[in-house]
Design an enzyme around this catalytic site. Structure first.
Site, PDB file in Angstrom:
ATOM      1  N   LYS A   1       0.447  -0.835   8.569  1.00 36.83           N
ATOM      2  CA  LYS A   1       0.645  -0.697   7.122  1.00 36.83           C
ATOM      3  C   LYS A   1      -0.292   0.415   6.642  1.00 36.83           C
ATOM      4  CE  LYS A   1       0.798  -3.952   3.245  1.00 36.83           C
ATOM      5  NZ  LYS A   1       0.515  -5.355   2.899  1.00 36.83           N
TER       6      LYS A   1
ATOM      7  N   GLU B   1       3.136  -5.020  -4.349  1.00 42.50           N
ATOM      8  CA  GLU B   1       3.777  -4.798  -3.051  1.00 42.50           C
ATOM      9  C   GLU B   1       5.197  -5.337  -3.054  1.00 42.50           C
ATOM     10  OE1 GLU B   1       0.405  -4.880   0.281  1.00 42.50           O
ATOM     11  OE2 GLU B   1       0.441  -6.717  -0.929  1.00 42.50           O
TER      12      GLU B   1
ATOM     13  N   GLU C   1       1.196 -10.776  10.004  1.00 45.70           N
ATOM     14  CA  GLU C   1       1.308 -11.683  11.146  1.00 45.70           C
ATOM     15  C   GLU C   1       2.649 -12.403  11.142  1.00 45.70           C
ATOM     16  OE1 GLU C   1      -3.125 -11.380  10.136  1.00 45.70           O
ATOM     17  OE2 GLU C   1      -1.218 -11.336   9.055  1.00 45.70           O
TER      18      GLU C   1
ATOM     19  N   TYR D   1      18.195   0.488  23.781  1.00 41.69           N
ATOM     20  CA  TYR D   1      17.125   0.717  22.808  1.00 41.69           C
ATOM     21  C   TYR D   1      17.658   0.575  21.389  1.00 41.69           C
ATOM     22  CZ  TYR D   1      15.346   3.158  26.969  1.00 41.69           C
ATOM     23  OH  TYR D   1      14.974   3.499  28.242  1.00 41.69           O
TER      24      TYR D   1
END
Length: 126
Positions: A105, A27, A79, A59
């Site tokens: 994910k 990853e 997290e 935005y």
């Protein structure tokens, strides 16, 4: 106790990023796609009544803070990625009283036939 996640909100969904977050070495090396959904609790009365961007929160500015936070530091856990984004949003936009943020994910390295791994944080300004 009253639900703090009520009232006006700005909603941005499916913000897509490419990142290197995750526990596994692959990853960190190869990276993958992530998607972020968020809701920011803020009073939209002034913007609604005046039709002036300066009376609300842009935005584009929200997106820029999310992007910078997401890309700023490699994290192992979703997290932690989400927490960094939440803290940056609260710091950048004083008018935001609460945030709901989901990090998705879709290519998590787990045996899923279909779907995605995701976490969701609910935070109220301290």
């Amino acid at each position: 106790m009253a639900d703090p996640y009520t009232g006006d909100r700005i909603i941005l969904k499916d913000l897509g990023f490419y990142g290197y977050h995750g526990v596994f070495a692959e990853e960190a090396k190869l990276g993958q796609r992530f998607f972020i959904d968020l809701e920011l609790g803020t009073d939209l009365t002034a913007a609604a009544e005046t039709d002036r961007l300066s009376a609300g929160i842009s935005y584009a500015d929200i997106y820029d803070v999310v992007k910078s936070s997401f890309e700023g530091q490699r994290m192992k856990l979703l997290e932690a990625v989400a927490n960094n984004i939440v803290e940056a949003l609260f710091q950048s936009f004083q008018g935001v009283s609460w945030i709901i943020l989901r990090v998705r994910k879709p290519e998590a390295p787990i045996a899923m036939v279909r779907g995605e791994a995701a976490i969701e944080l609910h935070r109220v300004r301290k």
